[in-house]
Design a protein around this motif. Sequence first.
Motif, mmCIF file in Angstrom:
data_model
loop_
_atom_site.group_PDB
_atom_site.id
_atom_site.type_symbol
_atom_site.label_atom_id
_atom_site.label_comp_id
_atom_site.label_asym_id
_atom_site.label_seq_id
_atom_site.Cartn_x
_atom_site.Cartn_y
_atom_site.Cartn_z
ATOM 1 N N VAL A 1 -3.908 -2.016 11.720
ATOM 2 C CA VAL A 1 -3.610 -3.271 12.414
ATOM 3 C C VAL A 1 -3.596 -4.464 11.468
ATOM 4 O O VAL A 1 -3.123 -5.543 11.834
ATOM 5 N N LEU A 2 -4.070 -4.272 10.249
ATOM 6 C CA LEU A 2 -4.080 -5.353 9.264
ATOM 7 C C LEU A 2 -2.782 -5.444 8.466
ATOM 8 O O LEU A 2 -2.578 -6.396 7.715
ATOM 9 N N PHE A 3 -1.890 -4.472 8.638
ATOM 10 C CA PHE A 3 -0.620 -4.489 7.907
ATOM 11 C C PHE A 3 0.334 -5.474 8.577
ATOM 12 O O PHE A 3 0.513 -5.454 9.795
ATOM 13 N N ALA B 1 2.069 -4.937 3.139
ATOM 14 C CA ALA B 1 3.014 -3.925 3.600
ATOM 15 C C ALA B 1 2.435 -2.553 3.293
ATOM 16 O O ALA B 1 1.688 -2.391 2.323
ATOM 17 N N ALA B 2 2.777 -1.573 4.117
ATOM 18 C CA ALA B 2 2.330 -0.200 3.881
ATOM 19 C C ALA B 2 3.448 0.757 4.255
ATOM 20 O O ALA B 2 4.263 0.470 5.134
ATOM 21 N N MET B 3 3.454 1.890 3.584
ATOM 22 C CA MET B 3 4.463 2.906 3.869
ATOM 23 C C MET B 3 4.239 3.537 5.241
ATOM 24 O O MET B 3 5.174 3.702 6.011
ATOM 25 N N ILE C 1 0.847 -1.182 0.000
ATOM 26 C CA ILE C 1 0.000 0.000 0.000
ATOM 27 C C ILE C 1 0.887 1.238 0.000
ATOM 28 O O ILE C 1 1.646 1.477 0.944
ATOM 29 N N VAL C 2 0.785 1.993 -1.080
ATOM 30 C CA VAL C 2 1.557 3.228 -1.232
ATOM 31 C C VAL C 2 0.691 4.359 -0.687
ATOM 32 O O VAL C 2 -0.286 4.769 -1.307
ATOM 33 N N ASN C 3 1.066 4.809 0.492
ATOM 34 C CA ASN C 3 0.317 5.876 1.177
ATOM 35 C C ASN C 3 1.283 6.782 1.929
ATOM 36 O O ASN C 3 1.317 6.809 3.150
ATOM 37 N N PRO C 4 2.090 7.556 1.192
ATOM 38 C CA PRO C 4 3.134 8.365 1.841
ATOM 39 C C PRO C 4 2.623 9.361 2.874
ATOM 40 O O PRO C 4 3.372 9.741 3.770
ATOM 41 N N ASP C 5 1.355 9.742 2.776
ATOM 42 C CA ASP C 5 0.799 10.673 3.760
ATOM 43 C C ASP C 5 -0.144 9.977 4.744
ATOM 44 O O ASP C 5 -0.794 10.627 5.552
#
Length: 140
Positions: A112-114, A99-101, A73-77
């Motif tokens: 919590v799901l990452f 995975a997430a940023m 998940i690309v979520n820089p903000d």
Amino acid sequence: MTTITICGSARHRDAIYQTAELLEEAGFVVLKPPLHRIDELTAGQAAELKELAWKGATFAHLNRILKADVVFIVNPDGYIGSSTTLELGYAVAHRKLIAAMMPDAHELARSVLFDLLLHCPDIEKAVSDLSKRLAPAVES
């Protein structure tokens, strides 16, 4: 070879494309969301055509998630919108490594799901960190 499907809001379009390019350069197979501008593409068309276009794009991306070893998940903000929430739930249901940023900016129930949370808003550093974590262990 590890296959990574990228998810994220269309507001992060440029970051998603940059992430995909960097992951491909690192040797991963990358499946990215189409991020079509469906409303523009279907302007002036019947509502049914717009609905079919959205349905097709949604199912196509869910299929990319099925093919993935990892969903990134690309979520820089920290922003995760409704479409990415749907994709996250689908990935969880199919037991994908997620995975997430960044943690979700507004909803702990998503964060919590990452499985891997990089805590990194920088695209290049996040890709580097993810690549290191996904690299197979070298046998001694």
